[in-house]
Design an enzyme around this catalytic site. Structure first.
Site, mmCIF file in Angstrom:
data_model
loop_
_atom_site.group_PDB
_atom_site.id
_atom_site.type_symbol
_atom_site.label_atom_id
_atom_site.label_comp_id
_atom_site.label_asym_id
_atom_site.label_seq_id
_atom_site.Cartn_x
_atom_site.Cartn_y
_atom_site.Cartn_z
ATOM 1 N N SER A 67 9.870 -9.195 23.515
ATOM 2 C CA SER A 67 9.161 -10.382 23.076
ATOM 3 C C SER A 67 8.545 -10.167 21.681
ATOM 4 C CB SER A 67 8.099 -10.760 24.111
ATOM 5 O OG SER A 67 7.613 -12.064 23.891
ATOM 6 N N ASP A 304 13.031 -15.019 26.486
ATOM 7 C CA ASP A 304 12.103 -13.902 26.271
ATOM 8 C C ASP A 304 12.459 -12.647 27.066
ATOM 9 O OD1 ASP A 304 9.662 -12.297 26.292
ATOM 10 O OD2 ASP A 304 8.695 -14.075 25.464
#
Length: 363
Positions: A67, A304
């Site tokens: 992320s 993500d």
């Protein structure tokens, strides 16, 4: 004590692991900013012949991130090949413009990102454009184009390994198909999809032959692999629903040759104790994907990387241990370490109520 440390010029290896952080990616970026500054100053002191500083060598060998941490890892990989000015001003004073322009970390995480830009509708300007996310991710493309680029400076920082490994975690929405072989009479197995994925890059002056890794050429900022790194950075940071998912392409043979870490009973091989084994496990691709046994382009949508793997220390651990199959624990033998940068570490233990609920459900 200092005199004793100068007798041997040993090398200490470092693996950087950067966890998902959302907007606290600015914190992680600040840590990396300081780390580069500190290592630059330390290297300069050694080259100037100063004896009042440690004389051993340090090599950053691997960077893994999820992320926001993965995005910063990608930015760091690019800026290592360019001139870099650390931010040294106090919080109440803005850095000089000339300093900010040479610091992609600060420029990306402080200057260019703003909630007002994420609340625009540039992503919907074209007619019949489908809504991909709550927030407008257009500005992220602009930041990535600016941050993950560089003007080759022609020199390599001595504390960076000859082959710097970079891992960015991804959540593959399509999933890679595998088949668990059962030994029953039918000969059929159990199919499953692996959604935890990653992209592997190697920054090196020489083209790598490491299977499954993409070569990042520090002398050519326009090499195609840098664009793939950029897309992978946007994919690992694509917070589900909030930010737009990203589409990536891979050669199927990257998965066909991927090695998995398999625990095993301790065995001595070539004079070393082995507690793990690296084994290739091939996906069970559908027949319609395979054309005359050749590799094909596998296209998939990503969100993500922190959804499934938010603290990807195992990739850094694997690279650091190399052929040793383990990392020594004795303080006298330690020659490598993992530094995890995690703004939100999970330190809270389960409450008594949560423990009771678990017991009721599973026992």
């Amino acid at each position: 004590m200092l005199k004793e440390t100068t007798k041997e010029n040993k090398t200490f290896e470092i693996g950087l692991v950067m966890a998902g952080a959302v907007s606290a990616g600015a914190y992680t970026a600040g840590v990396i900013d300081f780390l580069i500054q500190a290592l630059d100053e330390w290297q300069k002191a050694k080259e100037d012949g100063r004896t009042d500083c440690p004389q051993h060598d340090v090599k950053i060998k691997v960077i893994s991130g999820a992320s926001a941490g993965g995005m910063i890892g990608a930015i760091m990989t690019a800026l290592l090949n360019d001139t870099f000015s650390p931010i040294t001003t106090l919080p109440e004073n803005e850095p000089d413009e000339s300093v900010m322009s040479k610091n992609k970390l600060y420029d990306s995480w402080v200057e260019k990102i703003d909630i007002t830009k994420l609340l625009t509708s540039q992503d919907l300007e074209k007619k019949k454009t489908p809504v991909k996310s709550i927030l407008d991710s257009t500005v992220l493309n602009e930041i990535a184009n600016s941050a993950i680029t560089f003007t080759p400076c022609g020199s390599k920082r001595k504390y960076i390994s000859e082959n710097l490994h970079i891992f960015l975690t991804l959540t593959d929405l399509r999933g890679i198909p595998y088949d668990i072989d059962f030994k029953g009479g039918t000969g059929e197995g159990h199919g499953l999809s692996q959604h935890a994925d990653y992209m592997h890059f190697i920054l090196s002056e020489q083209e790598t032959d490491d299977e499954g890794a993409l070569w990042l050429n520090p002398k050519d900022a326009k090499h195609e692999s840098w664009n793939i790194l950029k897309q992978a950075a946007l994919a690992t940071g694509a917070f589900p629903v909030g930010l737009a998912p990203r589409q990536l392409f891979r050669n199927s043979e990257d998965y066909d040759k991927r090695k998995w870490l398999i625990p095993q009973e301790p065995r001595v091989i070539d004079g070393k104790c082995r507690v793990v084994n690296m084994k290739v496990i091939k996906p069970q691709w559908p027949d319609e994907f395979i054309e005359k046994g050749r590799s094909f382009k596998y296209k998939y949508l990503c969100v993500d990387g922190g959804v499934i793997n938010n603290e990807p220390f195992e990739y850094a651990h694997r690279v650091l241990m190399g052929d040793d199959s383990f990392n020594p624990r004795n303080p006298k033998d330690v020659c490598r370490t993992i530094l995890m940068i995690d703004p939100f570490p999970g330190v809270d233990s389960m409450t008594e109520k949560e423990v009771r609920i678990c017991k009721l459900r599973y026992y």
